[in-house]
Write a protein that holds these residues in place. Sequence first.
Motif, PDB file in Angstrom:
ATOM      1  N   UNK A 122       0.814  -1.217   0.000  1.00  8.78           N
ATOM      2  CA  UNK A 122       0.000   0.000   0.000  1.00  8.78           C
ATOM      3  C   UNK A 122       0.848   1.268   0.000  1.00  8.78           C
ATOM      4  N   UNK A 123       2.166   1.120   0.074  1.00 12.48           N
ATOM      5  CA  UNK A 123       3.056   2.279   0.054  1.00 12.48           C
ATOM      6  C   UNK A 123       3.390   2.669  -1.388  1.00 12.48           C
ATOM      7  N   UNK A 124       3.628   3.956  -1.588  1.00 11.83           N
ATOM      8  CA  UNK A 124       4.113   4.410  -2.890  1.00 11.83           C
ATOM      9  C   UNK A 124       5.566   3.981  -2.987  1.00 11.83           C
ATOM     10  N   UNK A 125       5.839   3.084  -3.937  1.00  9.42           N
ATOM     11  CA  UNK A 125       7.176   2.513  -4.087  1.00  9.42           C
ATOM     12  C   UNK A 125       7.738   2.876  -5.454  1.00  9.42           C
ATOM     13  N   UNK A 136       9.547   3.721 -12.255  1.00 11.59           N
ATOM     14  CA  UNK A 136       8.150   3.340 -12.126  1.00 11.59           C
ATOM     15  C   UNK A 136       7.690   3.630 -10.699  1.00 11.59           C
ATOM     16  N   UNK A 137       6.457   4.032 -10.568  1.00 10.83           N
ATOM     17  CA  UNK A 137       5.834   4.222  -9.261  1.00 10.83           C
ATOM     18  C   UNK A 137       4.768   3.146  -9.105  1.00 10.83           C
ATOM     19  N   UNK A 138       4.852   2.397  -8.022  1.00 13.80           N
ATOM     20  CA  UNK A 138       3.902   1.329  -7.753  1.00 13.80           C
ATOM     21  C   UNK A 138       3.171   1.628  -6.461  1.00 13.80           C
ATOM     22  N   UNK A 139       1.900   1.286  -6.441  1.00 14.42           N
ATOM     23  CA  UNK A 139       1.116   1.316  -5.212  1.00 14.42           C
ATOM     24  C   UNK A 139       0.015   0.276  -5.372  1.00 14.42           C
ATOM     25  N   UNK A 140      -0.145  -0.543  -4.340  1.00 16.37           N
ATOM     26  CA  UNK A 140      -1.055  -1.687  -4.398  1.00 16.37           C
ATOM     27  C   UNK A 140      -0.747  -2.484  -5.660  1.00 16.37           C
ATOM     28  N   UNK A 141      -1.728  -2.692  -6.524  1.00 12.96           N
ATOM     29  CA  UNK A 141      -1.449  -3.466  -7.738  1.00 12.96           C
ATOM     30  C   UNK A 141      -1.331  -2.572  -8.983  1.00 12.96           C
ATOM     31  N   UNK A 143       0.751   0.229 -11.373  1.00  7.67           N
ATOM     32  CA  UNK A 143       2.106   0.651 -11.733  1.00  7.67           C
ATOM     33  C   UNK A 143       2.012   1.757 -12.775  1.00  7.67           C
ATOM     34  N   UNK A 144       2.795   2.812 -12.566  1.00  5.22           N
ATOM     35  CA  UNK A 144       2.802   3.944 -13.475  1.00  5.22           C
ATOM     36  C   UNK A 144       4.239   4.295 -13.834  1.00  5.22           C
ATOM     37  N   UNK A 145       4.439   4.723 -15.060  1.00  5.28           N
ATOM     38  CA  UNK A 145       5.751   5.255 -15.431  1.00  5.28           C
ATOM     39  C   UNK A 145       5.852   6.651 -14.845  1.00  5.28           C
ATOM     40  N   UNK A 146       6.957   6.924 -14.199  1.00  5.91           N
ATOM     41  CA  UNK A 146       7.223   8.248 -13.653  1.00  5.91           C
ATOM     42  C   UNK A 146       7.191   9.238 -14.813  1.00  5.91           C
TER      43      UNK A 146
END
Length: 178
Positions: A122-125, A136-141, A143-146
């Motif tokens: 659940x953390x912004x990783x 990439x920024x991941x949170x939960x399931x 994923x987004x490209x920065x």
Amino acid sequence: MRSTVRHEMSKAVKNCQEKPREQWLFEYPAQVALTCSQIWWTADVTYALSSIEKGYGNSLKKFYKTQVTQLETLISMLIGQLTPGDRQKIMTICTIDVHARDVVDKMISQKVSNSQAFSWVSQLRHRWSSNESHCFANICDAQFIYSYEYLGNTPRLVITPLTDSLLDRIYQSNVLNN
């Protein structure tokens, strides 16, 4: 502008292990130093959790101690002579690092033992993909490209347990409704 931020981030990720963090962060713009610090944090926590899964139960506690030492170093730097821009950069990194320390502390108290625990996913990783040369920024399931959009050297919103509990409630609501 975006290609420049991405290029600087690529250089910073490659050079992050060459110097201590408190020296390395002065070589890059604030946004790059902050994002790469978050990439490091994600990698370090992921490694600690992986070590726990392999039977090294104190890995997260050891990393927590490293985080405290890093924060103490940054705080001592704030007491010294800094340019206004460097002071803002370090204060912003401290804000994010305090939250990161609190997340790890919470995972320790919850006895998190794997990388799929909700308190971790659940953390912004942030993570860096060397193959794709992208952050990439991941949170939960998700994923987004920065986006590499220039943010400047500005303060960040303080992250509190209330912020985290709101995300927890939203996620749990979505899980229960689906």
